[in-house]
Design a protein around this motif. Structure first.
Motif, PDB file in Angstrom:
ATOM      1  N   VAL A 142       0.753  -1.191  -0.114  1.00 51.41           N
ATOM      2  CA  VAL A 142      -0.018  -0.106   0.038  1.00 51.41           C
ATOM      3  C   VAL A 142       0.787   1.219  -0.010  1.00 51.41           C
ATOM      4  O   VAL A 142       1.948   1.262   0.518  1.00 51.41           O
ATOM      5  CB  VAL A 142      -1.042  -0.070   1.286  1.00 51.41           C
ATOM      6  CG1 VAL A 142      -1.910  -1.020   1.197  1.00 51.41           C
ATOM      7  CG2 VAL A 142      -0.435   0.111   2.582  1.00 51.41           C
ATOM      8  N   GLY A 143       0.356   2.290  -0.549  1.00 49.85           N
ATOM      9  CA  GLY A 143       0.801   3.778  -0.342  1.00 49.85           C
ATOM     10  C   GLY A 143       0.283   4.270   0.825  1.00 49.85           C
ATOM     11  O   GLY A 143      -0.330   3.983   1.693  1.00 49.85           O
ATOM     12  N   PRO A 144       0.928   5.587   1.184  1.00 48.49           N
ATOM     13  CA  PRO A 144       0.517   6.194   2.232  1.00 48.49           C
ATOM     14  C   PRO A 144      -0.857   6.731   2.525  1.00 48.49           C
ATOM     15  O   PRO A 144      -1.455   6.475   3.475  1.00 48.49           O
ATOM     16  CB  PRO A 144       1.502   7.349   2.165  1.00 48.49           C
ATOM     17  CG  PRO A 144       1.772   7.749   0.754  1.00 48.49           C
ATOM     18  CD  PRO A 144       1.831   6.333  -0.002  1.00 48.49           C
ATOM     19  N   ARG A 145      -1.550   7.026   1.327  1.00 51.10           N
ATOM     20  CA  ARG A 145      -3.117   7.389   1.477  1.00 51.10           C
ATOM     21  C   ARG A 145      -3.807   6.100   1.908  1.00 51.10           C
ATOM     22  O   ARG A 145      -4.649   6.121   2.712  1.00 51.10           O
ATOM     23  CB  ARG A 145      -3.544   7.685   0.145  1.00 51.10           C
ATOM     24  CG  ARG A 145      -3.116   9.082   0.072  1.00 51.10           C
ATOM     25  CD  ARG A 145      -3.988   9.657  -1.396  1.00 51.10           C
ATOM     26  NE  ARG A 145      -3.214  10.891  -1.662  1.00 51.10           N
ATOM     27  CZ  ARG A 145      -3.247  11.256  -2.787  1.00 51.10           C
ATOM     28  NH1 ARG A 145      -3.860  10.809  -4.012  1.00 51.10           N
ATOM     29  NH2 ARG A 145      -2.645  12.467  -3.176  1.00 51.10           N
ATOM     30  N   GLU A 146      -3.300   5.052   1.417  1.00 50.26           N
ATOM     31  CA  GLU A 146      -4.301   3.659   1.701  1.00 50.26           C
ATOM     32  C   GLU A 146      -3.800   3.260   3.390  1.00 50.26           C
ATOM     33  O   GLU A 146      -4.832   3.048   3.965  1.00 50.26           O
ATOM     34  CB  GLU A 146      -4.170   2.420   0.789  1.00 50.26           C
ATOM     35  CG  GLU A 146      -4.716   1.270   1.036  1.00 50.26           C
ATOM     36  CD  GLU A 146      -4.786   0.073   0.093  1.00 50.26           C
ATOM     37  OE1 GLU A 146      -5.414  -0.900   0.305  1.00 50.26           O
ATOM     38  OE2 GLU A 146      -4.211   0.740  -1.037  1.00 50.26           O
ATOM     39  N   LEU A 147      -2.704   3.472   3.497  1.00 46.01           N
ATOM     40  CA  LEU A 147      -2.286   3.071   4.907  1.00 46.01           C
ATOM     41  C   LEU A 147      -3.048   4.148   5.951  1.00 46.01           C
ATOM     42  O   LEU A 147      -3.393   3.492   7.023  1.00 46.01           O
ATOM     43  CB  LEU A 147      -0.734   3.336   5.144  1.00 46.01           C
ATOM     44  CG  LEU A 147      -0.231   2.767   6.612  1.00 46.01           C
ATOM     45  CD1 LEU A 147      -0.702   1.348   6.795  1.00 46.01           C
ATOM     46  CD2 LEU A 147       1.257   3.013   6.432  1.00 46.01           C
ATOM     47  N   ALA A 148      -3.042   5.235   5.628  1.00 46.43           N
ATOM     48  CA  ALA A 148      -3.875   6.107   6.449  1.00 46.43           C
ATOM     49  C   ALA A 148      -5.335   5.733   6.746  1.00 46.43           C
ATOM     50  O   ALA A 148      -5.871   5.946   7.892  1.00 46.43           O
ATOM     51  CB  ALA A 148      -3.756   7.531   5.959  1.00 46.43           C
ATOM     52  N   LEU A 149      -5.853   5.169   5.525  1.00 46.42           N
ATOM     53  CA  LEU A 149      -7.245   4.845   5.781  1.00 46.42           C
ATOM     54  C   LEU A 149      -7.375   3.396   6.456  1.00 46.42           C
ATOM     55  O   LEU A 149      -8.286   3.231   7.244  1.00 46.42           O
ATOM     56  CB  LEU A 149      -8.048   4.629   4.360  1.00 46.42           C
ATOM     57  CG  LEU A 149      -8.070   5.821   3.543  1.00 46.42           C
ATOM     58  CD1 LEU A 149      -8.516   5.637   2.059  1.00 46.42           C
ATOM     59  CD2 LEU A 149      -9.221   6.794   4.278  1.00 46.42           C
ATOM     60  N   ILE A 150      -6.305   2.615   6.420  1.00 44.24           N
ATOM     61  CA  ILE A 150      -6.393   1.326   7.224  1.00 44.24           C
ATOM     62  C   ILE A 150      -6.273   1.788   8.724  1.00 44.24           C
ATOM     63  O   ILE A 150      -6.849   1.169   9.512  1.00 44.24           O
ATOM     64  CB  ILE A 150      -5.147   0.401   6.691  1.00 44.24           C
ATOM     65  CG1 ILE A 150      -5.513   0.058   5.356  1.00 44.24           C
ATOM     66  CG2 ILE A 150      -4.936  -0.722   7.525  1.00 44.24           C
ATOM     67  CD1 ILE A 150      -4.411  -0.633   4.585  1.00 44.24           C
TER      68      ILE A 150
ATOM     69  N   ASP B 295      -7.207   4.230   9.994  1.00 43.11           N
ATOM     70  CA  ASP B 295      -8.388   5.052  10.576  1.00 43.11           C
ATOM     71  C   ASP B 295      -9.516   3.765  10.905  1.00 43.11           C
ATOM     72  O   ASP B 295     -10.388   4.066  11.552  1.00 43.11           O
ATOM     73  CB  ASP B 295      -9.103   5.993   9.249  1.00 43.11           C
ATOM     74  CG  ASP B 295      -8.265   7.076   9.322  1.00 43.11           C
ATOM     75  OD1 ASP B 295      -7.684   7.481  10.079  1.00 43.11           O
ATOM     76  OD2 ASP B 295      -8.598   7.856   8.164  1.00 43.11           O
ATOM     77  N   SER B 296      -9.249   2.539  10.594  1.00 43.41           N
ATOM     78  CA  SER B 296     -10.114   1.433  10.591  1.00 43.41           C
ATOM     79  C   SER B 296      -9.775   0.847  11.686  1.00 43.41           C
ATOM     80  O   SER B 296     -10.440  -0.351  12.226  1.00 43.41           O
ATOM     81  CB  SER B 296     -10.047   0.604   9.437  1.00 43.41           C
ATOM     82  OG  SER B 296      -9.291  -0.470   9.368  1.00 43.41           O
ATOM     83  N   GLY B 297      -8.518   1.014  12.441  1.00 38.43           N
ATOM     84  CA  GLY B 297      -8.140   0.589  13.761  1.00 38.43           C
ATOM     85  C   GLY B 297      -7.139  -0.517  13.405  1.00 38.43           C
ATOM     86  O   GLY B 297      -7.271  -1.816  13.979  1.00 38.43           O
ATOM     87  N   MET B 298      -6.761  -0.477  11.965  1.00 37.09           N
ATOM     88  CA  MET B 298      -6.013  -1.654  11.586  1.00 37.09           C
ATOM     89  C   MET B 298      -6.796  -3.052  11.361  1.00 37.09           C
ATOM     90  O   MET B 298      -6.522  -3.858  11.554  1.00 37.09           O
ATOM     91  CB  MET B 298      -4.785  -1.917  12.153  1.00 37.09           C
ATOM     92  CG  MET B 298      -3.676  -0.772  12.583  1.00 37.09           C
ATOM     93  SD  MET B 298      -3.184  -0.161  10.939  1.00 37.09           S
ATOM     94  CE  MET B 298      -1.900  -1.164  10.266  1.00 37.09           C
TER      95      MET B 298
ATOM     96  N   ILE C 244      -4.570  -6.178  10.846  1.00 41.19           N
ATOM     97  CA  ILE C 244      -3.714  -5.726   9.683  1.00 41.19           C
ATOM     98  C   ILE C 244      -2.361  -5.214  10.323  1.00 41.19           C
ATOM     99  O   ILE C 244      -2.244  -4.227  11.150  1.00 41.19           O
ATOM    100  CB  ILE C 244      -4.216  -4.749   8.600  1.00 41.19           C
ATOM    101  CG1 ILE C 244      -5.676  -5.283   8.201  1.00 41.19           C
ATOM    102  CG2 ILE C 244      -3.110  -4.576   7.412  1.00 41.19           C
ATOM    103  CD1 ILE C 244      -6.295  -4.528   7.484  1.00 41.19           C
ATOM    104  N   VAL C 245      -1.425  -5.640   9.813  1.00 47.99           N
ATOM    105  CA  VAL C 245       0.279  -5.422  10.338  1.00 47.99           C
ATOM    106  C   VAL C 245       1.061  -4.801   9.324  1.00 47.99           C
ATOM    107  O   VAL C 245       1.290  -5.487   8.251  1.00 47.99           O
ATOM    108  CB  VAL C 245       0.762  -6.627  11.175  1.00 47.99           C
ATOM    109  CG1 VAL C 245       2.102  -6.251  11.848  1.00 47.99           C
ATOM    110  CG2 VAL C 245      -0.034  -7.193  12.361  1.00 47.99           C
ATOM    111  N   VAL C 246       1.456  -3.687   9.783  1.00 47.30           N
ATOM    112  CA  VAL C 246       2.814  -2.864   8.580  1.00 47.30           C
ATOM    113  C   VAL C 246       3.966  -3.786   9.082  1.00 47.30           C
ATOM    114  O   VAL C 246       4.560  -3.774  10.115  1.00 47.30           O
ATOM    115  CB  VAL C 246       2.924  -1.796   8.706  1.00 47.30           C
ATOM    116  CG1 VAL C 246       3.935  -1.159   7.867  1.00 47.30           C
ATOM    117  CG2 VAL C 246       1.692  -1.008   8.599  1.00 47.30           C
ATOM    118  N   THR C 247       4.473  -4.678   7.974  1.00 45.82           N
ATOM    119  CA  THR C 247       5.880  -5.528   8.342  1.00 45.82           C
ATOM    120  C   THR C 247       6.979  -4.793   7.773  1.00 45.82           C
ATOM    121  O   THR C 247       8.020  -4.831   8.109  1.00 45.82           O
ATOM    122  CB  THR C 247       5.630  -6.738   7.685  1.00 45.82           C
ATOM    123  OG1 THR C 247       5.374  -6.386   6.147  1.00 45.82           O
ATOM    124  CG2 THR C 247       4.603  -7.673   8.225  1.00 45.82           C
TER     125      THR C 247
END
Length: 121
Positions: free
Chosen positions: A12-20, A22-25, A108-111
């Motif tokens: 994902v890019g930064p915009r999609e990550l920000a939305l993820i 916002d969902s509490g991951m 969802i975890v950022v690796t």
């Protein structure tokens, strides 16, 4: 285990990550009109390649996310090969993304994170 899961990755890019975030991951955001398919990938290596080599160039940074999905949900889709055997992904129609998100188990975890100096490494 009563409800087996499958681990998937999504670059994902930064915009999609920000939305993820916002969902509490817990969920991926709805697709844009020009994005009829949501495509999680089957290996971290493939997600790294996309995040590092495509997302960074397109948006300045790229991130690899990892998450588990109920196998019983994924069984209704087949694995698609996009270019070569190492490039396997699921093609989830945009209208099914809500059900897909409901089938995610845990967070969802950022690796991995990539920035302009990382392109091509």
């Amino acid at each position: 285990m009563d409800n087996p899961t499958t681990t998937l990755w999504r670059p994902v890019g930064p915009r999609e990550l920000a939305l993820i975030r916002d969902s509490g991951m817990r969920a991926f955001p709805p697709r844009l009109p020009e994005q009829p398919i949501f495509y999680p990938v089957t290996t971290e290596e493939y997600a790294i390649k996309i995040a590092r080599d495509w997302n960074v160039r397109a948006s300045g940074s790229g991130f690899v996310t990892r998450f588990d999905v109920l196998k019983s949900y994924l069984d209704r889709y087949r694995v698609e090969t996009a270019g070569g055997r190492a490039h396997q992904e699921y093609w989830i129609p945009a209208e099914d993304l809500g059900n897909f998100n409901a089938a995610i188990v845990g967070e969802i975890v950022v690796t991995r994170e990539y920035y302009p100096g990382d392109v091509g490494k």
